[in-house]
Design a protein around this motif. Structure first.
Motif, mmCIF file in Angstrom:
data_model
loop_
_atom_site.group_PDB
_atom_site.id
_atom_site.type_symbol
_atom_site.label_atom_id
_atom_site.label_comp_id
_atom_site.label_asym_id
_atom_site.label_seq_id
_atom_site.Cartn_x
_atom_site.Cartn_y
_atom_site.Cartn_z
ATOM 1 N N VAL A 78 -2.518 6.122 -2.174
ATOM 2 C CA VAL A 78 -1.730 5.078 -1.491
ATOM 3 C C VAL A 78 -2.538 4.248 -0.578
ATOM 4 C CG1 VAL A 78 0.235 4.305 -0.058
ATOM 5 C CG2 VAL A 78 0.400 6.247 -1.787
ATOM 6 N N SER A 79 -3.705 4.786 0.268
ATOM 7 C CA SER A 79 -4.511 4.100 1.231
ATOM 8 C C SER A 79 -5.351 3.252 0.276
ATOM 9 C CB SER A 79 -5.147 5.023 1.882
ATOM 10 O OG SER A 79 -4.095 6.066 2.689
ATOM 11 N N TYR A 80 -5.929 3.797 -0.782
ATOM 12 C CA TYR A 80 -6.685 2.766 -1.665
ATOM 13 C C TYR A 80 -6.029 1.738 -2.055
ATOM 14 C CZ TYR A 80 -10.002 6.985 -1.650
ATOM 15 O OH TYR A 80 -10.953 7.961 -1.481
ATOM 16 N N ALA A 81 -4.755 1.883 -2.373
ATOM 17 C CA ALA A 81 -4.104 0.769 -2.963
ATOM 18 C C ALA A 81 -3.631 -0.206 -2.073
ATOM 19 C CB ALA A 81 -2.847 1.327 -3.894
ATOM 20 N N VAL A 82 -3.286 0.191 -0.818
ATOM 21 C CA VAL A 82 -2.842 -0.778 0.037
ATOM 22 C C VAL A 82 -3.664 -1.184 1.197
ATOM 23 C CG1 VAL A 82 -0.962 -0.858 1.854
ATOM 24 C CG2 VAL A 82 -0.325 0.458 -0.032
ATOM 25 N N LEU A 83 -4.386 -0.506 1.828
ATOM 26 C CA LEU A 83 -5.147 -0.778 2.838
ATOM 27 C C LEU A 83 -6.460 -1.562 2.292
ATOM 28 C CD1 LEU A 83 -5.397 2.348 4.921
ATOM 29 C CD2 LEU A 83 -3.801 0.285 5.227
ATOM 30 N N PRO A 84 -7.080 -2.243 3.049
ATOM 31 C CA PRO A 84 -8.440 -3.005 2.750
ATOM 32 C C PRO A 84 -9.351 -2.040 2.593
ATOM 33 C CG PRO A 84 -7.830 -3.502 4.997
ATOM 34 C CD PRO A 84 -6.624 -2.641 4.579
ATOM 35 N N ALA A 85 -10.386 -2.758 1.671
ATOM 36 C CA ALA A 85 -11.421 -1.788 1.487
ATOM 37 C C ALA A 85 -12.262 -1.327 2.511
ATOM 38 C CB ALA A 85 -12.293 -2.472 0.416
ATOM 39 N N LYS A 86 -12.443 -2.418 3.502
ATOM 40 C CA LYS A 86 -13.287 -1.834 4.797
ATOM 41 C C LYS A 86 -12.730 -0.769 5.425
ATOM 42 C CE LYS A 86 -11.166 -5.143 8.015
ATOM 43 N NZ LYS A 86 -11.490 -6.145 8.963
ATOM 44 N N ARG A 87 -11.392 -0.280 5.462
ATOM 45 C CA ARG A 87 -10.907 0.842 5.901
ATOM 46 C C ARG A 87 -10.923 2.150 5.151
ATOM 47 N NH1 ARG A 87 -10.041 -0.553 11.394
ATOM 48 N NH2 ARG A 87 -8.798 -2.309 11.670
ATOM 49 N N THR A 88 -10.841 1.565 3.645
ATOM 50 C CA THR A 88 -11.036 3.009 2.926
ATOM 51 C C THR A 88 -12.264 3.375 2.367
ATOM 52 O OG1 THR A 88 -10.106 1.717 1.111
ATOM 53 C CG2 THR A 88 -8.483 2.642 2.411
ATOM 54 N N HIS A 89 -13.194 2.438 1.969
ATOM 55 C CA HIS A 89 -14.414 2.351 1.370
ATOM 56 C C HIS A 89 -13.970 3.014 0.120
ATOM 57 C CE1 HIS A 89 -17.031 1.713 4.922
ATOM 58 N NE2 HIS A 89 -15.869 2.433 5.695
ATOM 59 N N ARG A 90 -13.203 2.454 -0.541
ATOM 60 C CA ARG A 90 -12.617 3.078 -2.053
ATOM 61 C C ARG A 90 -13.613 2.525 -3.011
ATOM 62 N NH1 ARG A 90 -8.467 -1.219 -1.076
ATOM 63 N NH2 ARG A 90 -9.226 -3.181 -2.046
ATOM 64 N N HIS A 91 -13.685 3.473 -4.092
ATOM 65 C CA HIS A 91 -14.605 3.546 -5.047
ATOM 66 C C HIS A 91 -13.903 3.937 -6.312
ATOM 67 C CE1 HIS A 91 -18.328 4.273 -7.571
ATOM 68 N NE2 HIS A 91 -18.723 2.957 -6.798
ATOM 69 N N TYR A 92 -14.267 3.478 -7.592
ATOM 70 C CA TYR A 92 -13.326 3.570 -8.626
ATOM 71 C C TYR A 92 -13.691 5.185 -9.134
ATOM 72 C CZ TYR A 92 -18.020 2.454 -10.959
ATOM 73 O OH TYR A 92 -19.136 2.353 -11.237
ATOM 74 N N LEU A 93 -14.871 5.836 -8.827
ATOM 75 C CA LEU A 93 -15.192 7.230 -8.990
ATOM 76 C C LEU A 93 -14.325 8.004 -8.040
ATOM 77 C CD1 LEU A 93 -19.149 7.071 -9.506
ATOM 78 C CD2 LEU A 93 -17.335 7.067 -11.153
ATOM 79 N N SER A 94 -14.016 7.708 -7.018
ATOM 80 C CA SER A 94 -13.366 8.525 -5.855
ATOM 81 C C SER A 94 -11.918 8.431 -6.509
ATOM 82 C CB SER A 94 -13.494 8.251 -4.524
ATOM 83 O OG SER A 94 -14.926 8.134 -4.202
ATOM 84 N N ILE A 95 -11.501 7.311 -7.085
ATOM 85 C CA ILE A 95 -10.017 7.269 -7.244
ATOM 86 C C ILE A 95 -9.863 8.040 -8.589
ATOM 87 C CG2 ILE A 95 -8.385 5.393 -8.249
ATOM 88 C CD1 ILE A 95 -9.614 3.480 -6.392
ATOM 89 N N CYS A 96 -10.773 7.962 -9.555
ATOM 90 C CA CYS A 96 -10.541 8.833 -10.920
ATOM 91 C C CYS A 96 -10.726 10.175 -10.574
ATOM 92 C CB CYS A 96 -11.219 8.271 -11.754
ATOM 93 S SG CYS A 96 -11.243 6.684 -12.544
ATOM 94 N N PHE A 97 -11.405 10.458 -9.624
ATOM 95 C CA PHE A 97 -11.568 11.777 -9.103
ATOM 96 C C PHE A 97 -10.378 12.291 -8.686
ATOM 97 C CE2 PHE A 97 -13.330 15.498 -7.156
ATOM 98 C CZ PHE A 97 -14.488 16.076 -7.776
ATOM 99 N N THR A 98 -9.736 11.657 -7.485
ATOM 100 C CA THR A 98 -8.557 12.238 -7.101
ATOM 101 C C THR A 98 -7.487 12.331 -8.096
ATOM 102 O OG1 THR A 98 -9.302 10.905 -4.896
ATOM 103 C CG2 THR A 98 -6.843 11.778 -5.119
ATOM 104 N N LEU A 99 -7.093 11.234 -9.021
ATOM 105 C CA LEU A 99 -6.151 11.418 -10.089
ATOM 106 C C LEU A 99 -6.482 12.614 -10.850
ATOM 107 C CD1 LEU A 99 -6.259 7.627 -11.461
ATOM 108 C CD2 LEU A 99 -4.443 8.887 -9.894
ATOM 109 N N GLY A 100 -7.646 12.827 -11.318
ATOM 110 C CA GLY A 100 -7.636 14.422 -11.843
ATOM 111 C C GLY A 100 -6.991 15.518 -11.081
#
Length: 489
Positions: A78-100
């Motif tokens: 939810v943080s990756y989806a809602v917050l700006p990237a400078k707060r979460t430092h989201r990355h597609y590898l981290s998102i897919c990893f968390t989904l698994g």
């Protein structure tokens, strides 16, 4: 039919197999042995006879751990989806990893609500065809394991390319990661379910069966995990090599000035400059590297122990001979399994080991949260919930606005590109960075990378009305009579 009739010609506590329906449930999960003219089977569930009735409650510890850990993974998503990237430092590898990881956690939580019946009848366990709960828990657990392992492998490839080969990962790598990271688990899980399947073996979560499981699941998982570990260790070895090499680098070009050299190229970087680049990569990606090592270590240990368990519990003549003292103990004790637990340890897997593996699987989500939950995420939620009208928090402010003007070496530039460095994870917001010598050399004219003494070509600005002219000859080259200047007297 009464219990005595089900025993038939078999001694207590065994049941005569011919008295049961030959179809239904997982027939391969029956633990049967021929005694004379009849085949006698151990009552279901077999794990309770080996480890005790309390095994079912003990395996639910892993389910309750998942109940506590799953909200942490959901918080990250939810943080990756809602917050700006400078707060979460989201990355597609981290998102897919968390989904698994979420798929694995859900597989342990489902039995708490469904409370599945593990046995189809007195001697036959249920499988994915006779229990919906078994089908979902087994498929999600194995699919989540596939996703975690494959994306760990992809992350190690990305880390290796960035550190050792200075490759800039772009959209092609991203789409390739999506296709391989999701396609391989889907294909692998489908093949595994079609050829091997899942059933109740111990606990309320279904696990993969023994037949062909080595070929269609465990060997591919071990291959991906082993390759990822080898690549990870080779990359870390390269980092150690660069660090040691930088200690003996005494080149004056790297120590004489803090000003970056704009004439250096990526090929001619000194050892100390390469060390600074590698150190920056490690600073950006140490969290993901630590999590990858934890995941791969757990997967390899789980695979080795589970393969050993399969080899010990498979109905082969050698295993039956090892289990014969335990089987005869159940007969002499008239079904009192508590008197035979010590003999069950001689041929079967250790109960403490199996419970530890289940808990380790559920703790993967906790490690994911500890390593990827940054303090800036909580600050972002605080600003979003309690300061929704304060839009200044999402505006870019130059970092040198807070610095003293006297410190000219700390001035920074706003890059027009998305990536802070060619090897860094992409961000969706603008950022502040200092110019890198290797990066600057790539963006300048190729003539500067060839040699240092070549003259630069003059490019006339579009709004300039002047240009280089040859030197004029000495003396006056204009006619005074054509102007208002006075002539010579």
């Amino acid at each position: 039919m009464s219990g005595n009739n089900l025993n038939g010609e078999c001694p207590v506590p065994y049941y005569q197999e011919s008295l049961f329906d030959p179809d239904g449930g997982f027939l391969g999960g029956r633990l049967c042995q021929e005694l004379g003219n009849v085949t006698c089977c151990l009552p279901c569930p077999q794990a309770s006879w080996m480890y005790g009735e309390e095994l079912q409650e003990q395996t639910r510890i892993a389910s309750w751990v998942s109940v506590a850990v799953l909200p942490l993974c959901v918080f990250l998503l939810v943080s990756y989806a809602v917050l700006p990237a400078k707060r979460t430092h989201r990355h597609y590898l981290s998102i897919c990893f968390t989904l698994g990881i979420c798929c694995m956690q859900i597989a342990f939580i489902i039995p708490l609500g469904t409370k599945p019946d593990q046995c189809y009848n007195e001697i036959t366990p249920r499988d994915m065809y006779s229990s919906v709960s078994c089908a979902f828990t087994g498929a999600m657990l194995l699919f989540g394991g596939w996703v975690v392992v494959v994306f760990s492998f992809i992350r190690t490839i990305a880390f290796h390319l960035q550190v050792c080969w200075e490759v800039i990962l772009g959209p092609r790598f991203m789409w390739g990661a999506f296709i391989c990271g999701l396609g391989v688990p889907v294909i692998g899980t489908s093949v595994m379910l079609a050829l091997t399947g899942v059933s109740f073996r111990f606990g309320d979560v279904c696990h993969i069966n023994i037949e062909k499981s080595l070929q269609d699941y465990w060997i591919p998982i071990i291959a991906f995990s082993g390759a990822a570990l080898i690549m990870q260790f080779s990359t870390m070895g390269y980092c150690v090599h660069i660090y040691i090499k930088s200690l003996y680098d005494t080149a004056s070009t790297t120590n004489s000035s803090n000003i970056p050299s704009y004439t250096a190229s990526a090929v001619t970087l000194s050892a100390r400059q390469a060390y600074r680049r590698v150190r920056k990569i490690l600073k950006l990606q140490w969290r993901s590297n630590c999590l990858v090592l934890v995941i791969l270590a757990n997967v390899l240990i789980f695979a080795v122990i589970f393969i050993k368990t399969n080899s010990q519990t498979e109905m082969t003549p050698a295993n039956v001979e090892k289990a014969l003292p335990w089987l005869m103990c159940l007969v002499t004790s008239e079904g009192d399994a508590s008197q035979c637990y010590d003999k069950a340890r001689d041929f079967g897997p250790n109960k403490a080991t199996l419970l530890t593996l289940l808990i380790l699987l559920t703790l993967v989500g906790l490690w994911n949260f500890v390593l990827f939950a940054r303090p800036s995420m909580f600050l972002g939620w605080w600003d979003l919930l309690f300061r929704p009208n304060d839009r200044a928090q999402f505006e870019f402010v130059s970092a040198d606005a807070r610095k003293k003007r006297s410190d000219a070496s700390n001035y920074e530039m706003l890059s027009p590109f998305k990536n802070p460095e060619p090897y860094a994870e992409p961000y969706a917001e603008p950022y502040v960075r200092a110019p890198s010598p290797a990066y600057t050399a790539r963006t300048m004219s190729p003539d500067l990378n060839n040699h240092y003494g070549r003259d630069a070509r003059y490019v006339r600005p579009s709004m300039s009305f002047s240009g280089p002219r040859p030197p004029t000859s000495p003396g006056r080259d204009w006619d005074p009579a054509s102007t208002f200047a006075p002539g010579n007297r």
